[in-house]
Design a protein around this motif. Structure first.
Motif, PDB file in Angstrom:
ATOM      1  N   LEU A 104      55.585  33.295  39.716  1.00 10.79           N
ATOM      2  CA  LEU A 104      55.050  33.715  40.997  1.00 10.79           C
ATOM      3  C   LEU A 104      54.832  32.463  41.835  1.00 10.79           C
ATOM      4  CD1 LEU A 104      51.992  36.083  41.261  1.00 10.79           C
ATOM      5  CD2 LEU A 104      52.022  33.967  42.518  1.00 10.79           C
ATOM      6  N   LYS A 105      55.273  32.491  43.083  1.00 16.77           N
ATOM      7  CA  LYS A 105      55.049  31.370  43.992  1.00 16.77           C
ATOM      8  C   LYS A 105      54.276  31.892  45.185  1.00 16.77           C
ATOM      9  CE  LYS A 105      59.172  28.664  42.832  1.00 16.77           C
ATOM     10  NZ  LYS A 105      59.656  29.349  41.676  1.00 16.77           N
ATOM     11  N   ALA A 106      53.392  31.068  45.713  1.00 21.75           N
ATOM     12  CA  ALA A 106      52.589  31.491  46.861  1.00 21.75           C
ATOM     13  C   ALA A 106      52.611  30.421  47.944  1.00 21.75           C
ATOM     14  CB  ALA A 106      51.162  31.760  46.416  1.00 21.75           C
ATOM     15  N   LYS A 107      52.662  30.885  49.192  1.00 27.06           N
ATOM     16  CA  LYS A 107      52.614  30.009  50.352  1.00 27.06           C
ATOM     17  C   LYS A 107      51.474  30.485  51.231  1.00 27.06           C
ATOM     18  CE  LYS A 107      56.404  30.178  52.682  1.00 27.06           C
ATOM     19  NZ  LYS A 107      57.780  30.235  53.135  1.00 27.06           N
ATOM     20  N   GLY A 108      50.702  29.544  51.742  1.00 20.20           N
ATOM     21  CA  GLY A 108      49.579  29.923  52.601  1.00 20.20           C
ATOM     22  C   GLY A 108      48.282  29.820  51.825  1.00 20.20           C
ATOM     23  N   ASN A 109      47.396  30.773  52.039  1.00 18.01           N
ATOM     24  CA  ASN A 109      46.084  30.776  51.400  1.00 18.01           C
ATOM     25  C   ASN A 109      46.209  31.237  49.943  1.00 18.01           C
ATOM     26  OD1 ASN A 109      43.463  31.215  50.555  1.00 18.01           O
ATOM     27  ND2 ASN A 109      42.810  32.174  52.462  1.00 18.01           N
ATOM     28  N   ILE A 110      46.420  30.268  49.066  1.00 21.10           N
ATOM     29  CA  ILE A 110      46.658  30.579  47.647  1.00 21.10           C
ATOM     30  C   ILE A 110      45.433  31.231  47.003  1.00 21.10           C
ATOM     31  CG2 ILE A 110      47.191  29.568  45.385  1.00 21.10           C
ATOM     32  CD1 ILE A 110      48.954  27.545  46.928  1.00 21.10           C
ATOM     33  N   MET A 111      44.238  30.855  47.437  1.00 18.12           N
ATOM     34  CA  MET A 111      43.030  31.463  46.860  1.00 18.12           C
ATOM     35  C   MET A 111      42.963  32.961  47.195  1.00 18.12           C
ATOM     36  SD  MET A 111      41.860  29.234  44.996  1.00 18.12           S
ATOM     37  CE  MET A 111      40.503  30.170  44.365  1.00 18.12           C
ATOM     38  N   LEU A 112      43.505  33.337  48.338  1.00 20.61           N
ATOM     39  CA  LEU A 112      43.535  34.746  48.718  1.00 20.61           C
ATOM     40  C   LEU A 112      44.431  35.539  47.768  1.00 20.61           C
ATOM     41  CD1 LEU A 112      42.700  36.914  50.774  1.00 20.61           C
ATOM     42  CD2 LEU A 112      44.731  36.314  52.077  1.00 20.61           C
ATOM     43  N   ALA A 113      45.480  34.894  47.287  1.00 15.72           N
ATOM     44  CA  ALA A 113      46.412  35.556  46.366  1.00 15.72           C
ATOM     45  C   ALA A 113      45.682  36.087  45.128  1.00 15.72           C
ATOM     46  CB  ALA A 113      47.532  34.607  45.960  1.00 15.72           C
ATOM     47  N   THR A 114      44.610  35.408  44.721  1.00 19.55           N
ATOM     48  CA  THR A 114      43.854  35.852  43.546  1.00 19.55           C
ATOM     49  C   THR A 114      43.165  37.197  43.792  1.00 19.55           C
ATOM     50  OG1 THR A 114      41.871  34.619  44.205  1.00 19.55           O
ATOM     51  CG2 THR A 114      43.428  33.475  42.771  1.00 19.55           C
ATOM     52  N   LYS A 115      42.938  37.544  45.050  1.00 20.31           N
ATOM     53  CA  LYS A 115      42.271  38.815  45.369  1.00 20.31           C
ATOM     54  C   LYS A 115      43.208  40.018  45.240  1.00 20.31           C
ATOM     55  CE  LYS A 115      38.718  36.926  48.368  1.00 20.31           C
ATOM     56  NZ  LYS A 115      38.074  37.013  49.678  1.00 20.31           N
ATOM     57  N   LEU A 116      44.508  39.751  45.194  1.00 17.08           N
ATOM     58  CA  LEU A 116      45.476  40.839  45.059  1.00 17.08           C
ATOM     59  C   LEU A 116      45.265  41.577  43.738  1.00 17.08           C
ATOM     60  CD1 LEU A 116      47.899  42.341  46.237  1.00 17.08           C
ATOM     61  CD2 LEU A 116      49.378  40.662  45.159  1.00 17.08           C
ATOM     62  N   ASP A 117      44.938  40.837  42.689  1.00 13.13           N
ATOM     63  CA  ASP A 117      44.687  41.410  41.371  1.00 13.13           C
ATOM     64  C   ASP A 117      43.561  42.444  41.431  1.00 13.13           C
ATOM     65  OD1 ASP A 117      45.339  41.519  38.622  1.00 13.13           O
ATOM     66  OD2 ASP A 117      43.614  40.259  38.131  1.00 13.13           O
ATOM     67  N   GLY A 118      42.477  42.082  42.102  1.00 15.96           N
ATOM     68  CA  GLY A 118      41.334  42.986  42.243  1.00 15.96           C
ATOM     69  C   GLY A 118      41.700  44.238  43.018  1.00 15.96           C
ATOM     70  N   LEU A 119      42.516  44.065  44.052  1.00 19.02           N
ATOM     71  CA  LEU A 119      42.961  45.197  44.857  1.00 19.02           C
ATOM     72  C   LEU A 119      43.814  46.149  44.027  1.00 19.02           C
ATOM     73  CD1 LEU A 119      43.261  46.619  47.611  1.00 19.02           C
ATOM     74  CD2 LEU A 119      45.211  45.127  48.045  1.00 19.02           C
ATOM     75  N   LEU A 120      44.727  45.589  43.221  1.00 19.83           N
ATOM     76  CA  LEU A 120      45.588  46.418  42.365  1.00 19.83           C
ATOM     77  C   LEU A 120      44.743  47.215  41.371  1.00 19.83           C
ATOM     78  CD1 LEU A 120      48.505  43.918  41.651  1.00 19.83           C
ATOM     79  CD2 LEU A 120      48.637  46.002  43.027  1.00 19.83           C
ATOM     80  N   LYS A 121      43.724  46.568  40.785  1.00 14.34           N
ATOM     81  CA  LYS A 121      42.853  47.238  39.813  1.00 14.34           C
ATOM     82  C   LYS A 121      42.042  48.355  40.470  1.00 14.34           C
ATOM     83  CE  LYS A 121      42.358  43.703  36.297  1.00 14.34           C
ATOM     84  NZ  LYS A 121      42.287  42.277  36.492  1.00 14.34           N
ATOM     85  N   THR A 122      41.513  48.086  41.661  1.00 13.13           N
ATOM     86  CA  THR A 122      40.727  49.086  42.380  1.00 13.13           C
ATOM     87  C   THR A 122      41.570  50.309  42.708  1.00 13.13           C
ATOM     88  OG1 THR A 122      39.390  47.321  43.374  1.00 13.13           O
ATOM     89  CG2 THR A 122      39.277  49.468  44.431  1.00 13.13           C
ATOM     90  N   ALA A 123      42.792  50.065  43.204  1.00 16.45           N
ATOM     91  CA  ALA A 123      43.693  51.163  43.565  1.00 16.45           C
ATOM     92  C   ALA A 123      44.125  51.945  42.334  1.00 16.45           C
ATOM     93  CB  ALA A 123      44.898  50.620  44.316  1.00 16.45           C
ATOM     94  N   LYS A 124      44.367  51.217  41.233  1.00 11.01           N
ATOM     95  CA  LYS A 124      44.793  51.865  39.985  1.00 11.01           C
ATOM     96  C   LYS A 124      43.692  52.819  39.489  1.00 11.01           C
ATOM     97  CE  LYS A 124      46.966  50.600  35.625  1.00 11.01           C
ATOM     98  NZ  LYS A 124      47.270  49.512  34.726  1.00 11.01           N
ATOM     99  N   ALA A 125      42.439  52.393  39.621  1.00  8.99           N
ATOM    100  CA  ALA A 125      41.325  53.218  39.189  1.00  8.99           C
ATOM    101  C   ALA A 125      41.224  54.477  40.045  1.00  8.99           C
ATOM    102  CB  ALA A 125      40.026  52.420  39.292  1.00  8.99           C
ATOM    103  N   LYS A 126      41.674  54.389  41.297  1.00  7.39           N
ATOM    104  CA  LYS A 126      41.610  55.512  42.227  1.00  7.39           C
ATOM    105  C   LYS A 126      42.673  56.578  41.927  1.00  7.39           C
ATOM    106  CE  LYS A 126      39.467  56.764  46.051  1.00  7.39           C
ATOM    107  NZ  LYS A 126      38.078  57.141  45.976  1.00  7.39           N
ATOM    108  N   LEU A 127      43.788  56.131  41.332  1.00  8.41           N
ATOM    109  CA  LEU A 127      44.902  57.080  41.084  1.00  8.41           C
ATOM    110  C   LEU A 127      44.679  57.942  39.856  1.00  8.41           C
ATOM    111  CD1 LEU A 127      48.053  54.992  41.982  1.00  8.41           C
ATOM    112  CD2 LEU A 127      47.183  56.989  43.150  1.00  8.41           C
TER     113      LEU A 127
END
Length: 127
Positions: A104-127
């Motif tokens: 995985l490569k990231a450009k821009g705010n790399i620390m923000l990329a770590t929040k994607l994991d939390g978003l995926l988990k939250t959405a997964k719990a909703k489904l």
């Protein structure tokens, strides 16, 4: 939201599911998630055949997922393979490990990329 699906990409199916989960959030939940995440993610995904597709997850203003490049500009652009995204979304792959091993490569705010994991988990719990 089948317009998020792209032939030959498992990521499109996941994005459609994620979009459905986000649409099921109440206004309060959506605003809380936007406040917590506060960023626009652009995912550039390459599949096994070498084709590329782009999705944008806007968790800054609208709380929605669209196909194509981010408008306005993304806070972080993440480049990864279709398989890597599948691993991240089903929890079999750790985002930081994927980044450290070059999956995985990231450009821009790399620390923000770590929040994607939390978003995926939250959405997964909703489904």
């Amino acid at each position: 939201m089948s317009d998020l699906k792209v032939e030959g990409f498992k990521t499109g199916d996941i994005m459609a599911g994620l979009s459905q989960a986000i649409s099921q959030f109440s206004d309060t939940e959506r605003q809380a998630q936007i406040k917590k995440t506060n960023g626009i993610f652009e995912l550039n995904v390459k599949n096994a055949e070498g084709k590329e597709s782009t999705w944008t997850i806007d968790m800054k203003k609208k709380g929605e997922i669209t196909k194509g490049p981010a408008k306005p500009k993304a806070d972080v652009t993440i480049m990864l393979s279709d398989e890597t995204f599948v691993g991240l979304s089903d929890g079999t792959l750790n985002g930081q490990k994927a980044f450290m091993t070059g999956k995985l490569k990231a450009k821009g705010n790399i620390m923000l990329a770590t929040k994607l994991d939390g978003l995926l988990k939250t959405a997964k719990a909703k489904l």
